[in-house]
Design a protein around this motif. Sequence first.
Motif, short mmCIF file in Angstrom:
data_model
loop_
_atom_site.label_atom_id
_atom_site.label_comp_id
_atom_site.label_asym_id
_atom_site.label_seq_id
_atom_site.Cartn_x
_atom_site.Cartn_y
_atom_site.Cartn_z
N TYR A 194 -4.32 -9.08 -3.50
CA TYR A 194 -5.01 -8.32 -3.02
C TYR A 194 -5.33 -7.87 -1.58
O TYR A 194 -5.49 -8.67 -1.33
CB TYR A 194 -6.16 -7.40 -3.39
N ILE A 195 -5.11 -6.89 -1.06
CA ILE A 195 -5.79 -6.72 0.28
C ILE A 195 -7.02 -5.37 -0.32
O ILE A 195 -6.85 -4.84 -0.88
CB ILE A 195 -5.23 -5.86 1.15
N ILE B 113 -0.10 -7.72 7.01
CA ILE B 113 -1.13 -7.41 6.49
C ILE B 113 -1.83 -5.97 7.23
O ILE B 113 -2.11 -4.92 7.37
CB ILE B 113 -1.89 -8.29 6.54
N LYS B 114 -2.05 -5.88 8.32
CA LYS B 114 -3.11 -5.11 9.40
C LYS B 114 -1.61 -3.89 9.92
O LYS B 114 -1.69 -2.89 10.16
CB LYS B 114 -2.61 -5.89 11.42
N LYS C 78 -7.51 -10.49 3.27
CA LYS C 78 -6.63 -10.47 2.33
C LYS C 78 -7.92 -10.87 0.90
O LYS C 78 -9.24 -11.83 1.26
CB LYS C 78 -6.15 -12.35 2.49
N MET C 79 -7.62 -11.35 -0.78
CA MET C 79 -8.84 -11.20 -1.74
C MET C 79 -7.90 -11.99 -2.82
O MET C 79 -6.66 -10.67 -3.01
CB MET C 79 -8.90 -9.65 -1.50
N LYS D 10 7.50 5.04 9.46
CA LYS D 10 6.44 4.18 10.06
C LYS D 10 5.12 4.65 10.05
O LYS D 10 4.57 5.42 9.16
CB LYS D 10 6.43 4.24 11.33
N VAL D 11 4.09 3.73 9.97
CA VAL D 11 2.83 4.20 9.51
C VAL D 11 2.02 4.19 10.76
O VAL D 11 1.20 4.21 11.28
CB VAL D 11 1.67 2.95 9.46
#
Length: 238
Positions: free
Chosen positions: A120-121, A149-150, A127-128, A195-196
């Motif tokens: 998970y995030i 992730i970032k 991170k999870m 793009k984000v």
Amino acid sequence: MKINYNYIKAFLVLVLVIFLFGFAEKRNEIRPLAKVVVKFTEFENLYLTEEAVNKLLIQNNVTVTGVGKETLDLNRVEKVLNTHDMIENAEVFLTLDGTLKTSIVQKRPIGRILGKEIFYIDRLGEKMPMSTYYSARVPVITGVGEREIKEVYPLLDHISQDRFLQEHITGIRRLNGGVYELEVRKMDFSLFVGKVENLDTKFNNFKAFYKKAFKDDILNTYKMVDLQFGNQVVCTKK
């Protein structure tokens, strides 16, 4: 010289009160802890259990029951609990009846990575690991690893804080070049966000498009909805 016995009595009473208070406090310190109560806050879904919390303490040689209060290091107990991958924050305190109460805020997942590694995030962008007790209903993400992730977190965070998007976005796919395509619940079309960046504008445009197309009953006529061109929503029909 006349002796004021009232002052003497008051002094003796004060000494007795101090003695009894000190005696009671000392007994309270050496009284062994009776039990441990674990309380989970924030969320109803349990990604770990009270049994798992107690097991973590045992594995780290933290004994909490059957020891005197003066020998218990509350800071160490908190530090041990906060090392758990499912715990965002833990606070411990003692009650007068010898109960150690633990208040735990669990991490909250907002996306699930599917790849060589599955994890998970969480809502803080960390991170999870997956839980053996509960599986979260969050968007499934492909094409993303730990290194991205970032990059993907702002997109996940935006979706997690918007009820409309939470209900409709079920999947996220990272394509070459760091552009993203989303899956929409019960719809055949893909939602291309690129793009984000400029997420407020892109998703506000999508909401307006979705509501109008839903009203006109034409959502299923599209195979692609593209949000990356400024204030435009570019649609490709089947």
